[in-house]
Write a protein that holds these residues in place. Structure first.
Motif, PDB file in Angstrom:
ATOM      1  N   PRO A 105       0.819  -1.212   0.000  1.00  0.00           N
ATOM      2  CA  PRO A 105       0.000   0.000   0.000  1.00  0.00           C
ATOM      3  C   PRO A 105       0.854   1.263   0.000  1.00  0.00           C
ATOM      4  O   PRO A 105       1.813   1.378   0.758  1.00  0.00           O
ATOM      5  CB  PRO A 105      -0.797  -0.103   1.306  1.00  0.00           C
ATOM      6  N   GLY A 106       0.515   2.190  -0.890  1.00  0.00           N
ATOM      7  CA  GLY A 106       1.198   3.469  -0.942  1.00  0.00           C
ATOM      8  C   GLY A 106       2.436   3.510  -1.818  1.00  0.00           C
ATOM      9  O   GLY A 106       2.982   4.572  -2.078  1.00  0.00           O
ATOM     10  N   VAL A 107       2.903   2.352  -2.284  1.00  0.00           N
ATOM     11  CA  VAL A 107       4.076   2.303  -3.154  1.00  0.00           C
ATOM     12  C   VAL A 107       3.574   2.332  -4.594  1.00  0.00           C
ATOM     13  O   VAL A 107       2.621   1.644  -4.951  1.00  0.00           O
ATOM     14  CB  VAL A 107       4.934   1.048  -2.886  1.00  0.00           C
ATOM     15  N   ARG A 108       4.227   3.130  -5.419  1.00  0.00           N
ATOM     16  CA  ARG A 108       3.793   3.287  -6.809  1.00  0.00           C
ATOM     17  C   ARG A 108       3.756   1.936  -7.525  1.00  0.00           C
ATOM     18  O   ARG A 108       4.534   1.039  -7.232  1.00  0.00           O
ATOM     19  CB  ARG A 108       4.709   4.254  -7.540  1.00  0.00           C
ATOM     20  N   ALA A 109       2.833   1.826  -8.461  1.00  0.00           N
ATOM     21  CA  ALA A 109       2.740   0.623  -9.278  1.00  0.00           C
ATOM     22  C   ALA A 109       2.634   1.061 -10.731  1.00  0.00           C
ATOM     23  O   ALA A 109       1.842   1.939 -11.037  1.00  0.00           O
ATOM     24  CB  ALA A 109       1.522  -0.203  -8.881  1.00  0.00           C
ATOM     25  N   PRO A 110       3.434   0.532 -11.602  1.00  0.00           N
ATOM     26  CA  PRO A 110       4.483  -0.454 -11.327  1.00  0.00           C
ATOM     27  C   PRO A 110       5.672   0.198 -10.606  1.00  0.00           C
ATOM     28  O   PRO A 110       5.889   1.402 -10.718  1.00  0.00           O
ATOM     29  CB  PRO A 110       4.891  -0.947 -12.707  1.00  0.00           C
ATOM     30  N   ASN A 111       6.403  -0.610  -9.873  1.00  0.00           N
ATOM     31  CA  ASN A 111       7.557  -0.140  -9.105  1.00  0.00           C
ATOM     32  C   ASN A 111       8.812  -0.781  -9.686  1.00  0.00           C
ATOM     33  O   ASN A 111       8.983  -1.992  -9.621  1.00  0.00           O
ATOM     34  CB  ASN A 111       7.394  -0.517  -7.632  1.00  0.00           C
ATOM     35  N   HIS A 112       9.677   0.050 -10.253  1.00  0.00           N
ATOM     36  CA  HIS A 112      10.905  -0.425 -10.882  1.00  0.00           C
ATOM     37  C   HIS A 112      12.009  -0.433  -9.831  1.00  0.00           C
ATOM     38  O   HIS A 112      12.267   0.580  -9.192  1.00  0.00           O
ATOM     39  CB  HIS A 112      11.274   0.459 -12.072  1.00  0.00           C
ATOM     40  N   LEU A 113      12.656  -1.576  -9.640  1.00  0.00           N
ATOM     41  CA  LEU A 113      13.668  -1.773  -8.602  1.00  0.00           C
ATOM     42  C   LEU A 113      14.952  -2.291  -9.212  1.00  0.00           C
ATOM     43  O   LEU A 113      14.928  -3.020 -10.202  1.00  0.00           O
ATOM     44  CB  LEU A 113      13.173  -2.810  -7.574  1.00  0.00           C
ATOM     45  N   ALA A 114      16.075  -1.953  -8.572  1.00  0.00           N
ATOM     46  CA  ALA A 114      17.363  -2.441  -9.058  1.00  0.00           C
ATOM     47  C   ALA A 114      18.282  -2.789  -7.906  1.00  0.00           C
ATOM     48  O   ALA A 114      18.195  -2.211  -6.824  1.00  0.00           O
ATOM     49  CB  ALA A 114      18.037  -1.383  -9.928  1.00  0.00           C
ATOM     50  N   ILE A 115      19.158  -3.737  -8.168  1.00  0.00           N
ATOM     51  CA  ILE A 115      20.328  -3.971  -7.329  1.00  0.00           C
ATOM     52  C   ILE A 115      21.465  -3.292  -8.059  1.00  0.00           C
ATOM     53  O   ILE A 115      21.676  -3.535  -9.254  1.00  0.00           O
ATOM     54  CB  ILE A 115      20.612  -5.470  -7.134  1.00  0.00           C
ATOM     55  N   VAL A 116      22.150  -2.387  -7.354  1.00  0.00           N
ATOM     56  CA  VAL A 116      23.250  -1.645  -7.957  1.00  0.00           C
ATOM     57  C   VAL A 116      24.517  -1.907  -7.164  1.00  0.00           C
ATOM     58  O   VAL A 116      24.467  -2.311  -6.002  1.00  0.00           O
ATOM     59  CB  VAL A 116      22.946  -0.129  -8.012  1.00  0.00           C
ATOM     60  N   GLU A 117      25.652  -1.673  -7.825  1.00  0.00           N
ATOM     61  CA  GLU A 117      26.937  -1.859  -7.156  1.00  0.00           C
ATOM     62  C   GLU A 117      27.779  -0.597  -7.294  1.00  0.00           C
ATOM     63  O   GLU A 117      28.034  -0.136  -8.399  1.00  0.00           O
ATOM     64  CB  GLU A 117      27.685  -3.053  -7.732  1.00  0.00           C
ATOM     65  N   PHE A 118      28.164  -0.056  -6.151  1.00  0.00           N
ATOM     66  CA  PHE A 118      29.075   1.087  -6.084  1.00  0.00           C
ATOM     67  C   PHE A 118      30.494   0.557  -5.996  1.00  0.00           C
ATOM     68  O   PHE A 118      30.724  -0.513  -5.437  1.00  0.00           O
ATOM     69  CB  PHE A 118      28.806   1.917  -4.820  1.00  0.00           C
ATOM     70  N   ASP A 119      31.435   1.321  -6.517  1.00  0.00           N
ATOM     71  CA  ASP A 119      32.862   1.034  -6.341  1.00  0.00           C
ATOM     72  C   ASP A 119      33.410   2.163  -5.481  1.00  0.00           C
ATOM     73  O   ASP A 119      33.542   3.296  -5.930  1.00  0.00           O
ATOM     74  CB  ASP A 119      33.577   0.997  -7.692  1.00  0.00           C
ATOM     75  N   VAL A 120      33.692   1.850  -4.216  1.00  0.00           N
ATOM     76  CA  VAL A 120      34.206   2.845  -3.278  1.00  0.00           C
ATOM     77  C   VAL A 120      35.660   2.493  -2.991  1.00  0.00           C
ATOM     78  O   VAL A 120      35.948   1.561  -2.233  1.00  0.00           O
ATOM     79  CB  VAL A 120      33.383   2.873  -1.972  1.00  0.00           C
ATOM     80  N   ASP A 121      36.552   3.176  -3.664  1.00  0.00           N
ATOM     81  CA  ASP A 121      37.991   2.936  -3.483  1.00  0.00           C
ATOM     82  C   ASP A 121      38.350   1.468  -3.709  1.00  0.00           C
ATOM     83  O   ASP A 121      39.140   0.887  -2.966  1.00  0.00           O
ATOM     84  CB  ASP A 121      38.444   3.382  -2.093  1.00  0.00           C
ATOM     85  N   GLY A 122      37.744   0.858  -4.734  1.00  0.00           N
ATOM     86  CA  GLY A 122      38.033  -0.534  -5.064  1.00  0.00           C
ATOM     87  C   GLY A 122      37.230  -1.551  -4.278  1.00  0.00           C
ATOM     88  O   GLY A 122      37.308  -2.745  -4.538  1.00  0.00           O
ATOM     89  N   GLU A 123      36.427  -1.107  -3.336  1.00  0.00           N
ATOM     90  CA  GLU A 123      35.600  -2.012  -2.522  1.00  0.00           C
ATOM     91  C   GLU A 123      34.169  -1.980  -3.065  1.00  0.00           C
ATOM     92  O   GLU A 123      33.542  -0.925  -3.125  1.00  0.00           O
ATOM     93  CB  GLU A 123      35.635  -1.565  -1.055  1.00  0.00           C
ATOM     94  N   PRO A 124      33.612  -3.145  -3.476  1.00  0.00           N
ATOM     95  CA  PRO A 124      32.244  -3.156  -3.992  1.00  0.00           C
ATOM     96  C   PRO A 124      31.227  -3.034  -2.853  1.00  0.00           C
ATOM     97  O   PRO A 124      31.397  -3.622  -1.791  1.00  0.00           O
ATOM     98  CB  PRO A 124      32.129  -4.521  -4.675  1.00  0.00           C
ATOM     99  N   VAL A 125      30.181  -2.222  -3.101  1.00  0.00           N
ATOM    100  CA  VAL A 125      29.103  -2.040  -2.133  1.00  0.00           C
ATOM    101  C   VAL A 125      27.798  -2.132  -2.901  1.00  0.00           C
ATOM    102  O   VAL A 125      27.566  -1.351  -3.830  1.00  0.00           O
ATOM    103  CB  VAL A 125      29.191  -0.660  -1.438  1.00  0.00           C
ATOM    104  N   ARG A 126      26.938  -3.064  -2.527  1.00  0.00           N
ATOM    105  CA  ARG A 126      25.662  -3.240  -3.230  1.00  0.00           C
ATOM    106  C   ARG A 126      24.513  -2.643  -2.433  1.00  0.00           C
ATOM    107  O   ARG A 126      24.522  -2.626  -1.210  1.00  0.00           O
ATOM    108  CB  ARG A 126      25.392  -4.714  -3.514  1.00  0.00           C
ATOM    109  N   ALA A 127      23.515  -2.170  -3.178  1.00  0.00           N
ATOM    110  CA  ALA A 127      22.307  -1.607  -2.583  1.00  0.00           C
ATOM    111  C   ALA A 127      21.130  -1.978  -3.469  1.00  0.00           C
ATOM    112  O   ALA A 127      21.292  -2.268  -4.654  1.00  0.00           O
ATOM    113  CB  ALA A 127      22.429  -0.090  -2.478  1.00  0.00           C
ATOM    114  N   ILE A 128      19.953  -1.984  -2.876  1.00  0.00           N
ATOM    115  CA  ILE A 128      18.724  -2.211  -3.634  1.00  0.00           C
ATOM    116  C   ILE A 128      17.845  -0.992  -3.450  1.00  0.00           C
ATOM    117  O   ILE A 128      17.845  -0.371  -2.386  1.00  0.00           O
ATOM    118  CB  ILE A 128      17.995  -3.500  -3.172  1.00  0.00           C
TER     119      ILE A 128
END
Length: 127
Positions: free
Chosen positions: A59-82
């Protein structure tokens, strides 16, 4: 915007003694140590690892809702977020940047008290 306000909206990750980075941050890292530094991921771009579209949203979240898993490169260290995407015109491998959004969902929707439903955060937008 002042530095204080900018920090209030930071996409905050934690770095630990062993160099690993966690998003969101946790009280203890993989090696059992406390965080030694915070990193604002909103200052970085990321690469889309994979993405999907949800048509059955809470409830309250837009539909359709487009989501991604992304990966940052922070000084050579991978960091993932959704997180949510700003568009469905995206491909795996595309570069995105986090953009702050005051409402990721409608606080009036749902069965809980609206004041308890404030939900700000970040969406990912193609660069």
């Amino acid at each position: 915007m002042s530095d204080e306000n900018e920090n209030a909206n930071a996409m905050e990750a934690s770095r630990y003694e062993d160099g690993s980075i966690s998003y969101p941050g946790h009280p203890l890292g993989p090696d059992g140590s406390e965080p030694v530094e915070t990193i604002d991921l909103s200052e970085y771009t990321a690469t889309v690892v994979t993405w999907t579209t949800s048509t059955a949203t809470p409830p309250g979240v837009r539909a359709p809702n487009h989501l991604a898993i992304v990966e940052f490169d922070v000084d050579g260290e991978p960091v993932r977020a959704i997180g949510q995407l700003t568009t469905d015109e995206i491909e795996s491998g595309d570069e995105v940047r986090p953009v702050y959004v005051e409402e990721l969902r409608d606080p009036e929707a749902g069965i809980k008290e609206p004041a308890s439903q404030d939900w700000d955060g970040y969406r990912f937008e193609p660069v």
